[in-house]
Design a protein around this motif. Structure first.
Motif, short mmCIF file in Angstrom:
data_model
loop_
_atom_site.label_atom_id
_atom_site.label_comp_id
_atom_site.label_asym_id
_atom_site.label_seq_id
_atom_site.Cartn_x
_atom_site.Cartn_y
_atom_site.Cartn_z
N LYS A 35 0.84 -1.19 0.00
CA LYS A 35 0.00 0.00 0.00
C LYS A 35 0.88 1.25 0.00
N LYS A 66 1.46 5.25 0.57
CA LYS A 66 1.00 6.44 1.30
C LYS A 66 1.53 7.68 0.59
N ASP A 67 0.91 8.81 0.84
CA ASP A 67 1.38 10.07 0.26
C ASP A 67 2.83 10.36 0.64
N SER A 68 3.20 9.98 1.87
CA SER A 68 4.59 10.23 2.31
C SER A 68 5.57 9.40 1.48
#
Length: 196
Positions: free
Chosen positions: A15, A17-19
């Motif tokens: 998955k 994440k934006d980070s």
């Protein structure tokens, strides 16, 4: 126990994440500027990408997901990019990188990376990707592959090309009229080909 209560750790591991995208974006920009100022070659750029994946323990699947999110961030369609790469003769699914296990890099994997990067390092300055239009004219007079590169039209055939062919002349005239000036027609006739 129902299946909806089972946790798929691969989905969680892959998955994005934006980070993850932010970190990758900053890393890519730093590499890009190093390539642009000449302090890094494209082969080194490729190696740095693999180092990034290894150092951050990113699977191939997660890396692909990060790239897709990165492109979406800038309004690019990943499927369109893949189609354009295929037009340049590059099939991302066949790029010798898909079978490399980044968690278990060995001499064989490194050799595969070197071969892929080595070609572009050696010949990259001589290569310029182009987008061309291809069509075919097949009739009683000719069997021609027509490759259109802006104002240059290449007619390729394994047989002698009949320049009196009405269909061919109609096609060339219609294309020429788009520019309102001369086009360059290159004949590649009686060619032979072989698998190498």
């Amino acid at each position: 126990m129902s299946d909806d209560r089972v946790i798929d750790f691969n989905d969680l591991k892959n998955k994005v994440k934006d980070s993850d995208v932010d970190k990758f974006e900053q890393y890519i920009y730093n590499l890009y500027f190093s390539v642009m100022d000449g302090s890094m070659t494209m082969a080194e750029f490729s190696r740095k990408i693999f180092d990034y994946m290894k150092d951050n323990n990113i699977s191939q699947e997660k890396f692909m997901n990060i790239q897709k999110k990165f492109m979406e961030r800038y309004g690019m369609d990943s499927e369109e990019v893949e189609r354009q790469l295929k037009n340049f003769g590059i099939d991302p699914s066949m790029a010798n990188m898909s079978n490399i296990d980044l968690n278990n890099i060995n001499a064989e994997n490194i050799e595969a990376i070197k071969k892929s990067a080595g070609f572009y390092e050696k010949y990259g300055s001589k290569i310029s990707p182009k987008s061309c239009i291809t069509t075919y004219i097949k009739n009683d007079a000719n069997e021609i592959e027509v490759i259109i590169d802006e104002e240059k039209v290449m007619l390729c055939s394994s047989k002698k090309i009949n320049l009196m062919d009405a269909e061919l002349n109609e096609f060339l005239l219609a294309y020429k009229n788009m520019f309102n000036k001369k086009i360059r027609v290159v004949l590649c006739e009686n060619y032979t080909g072989y698998d190498y």
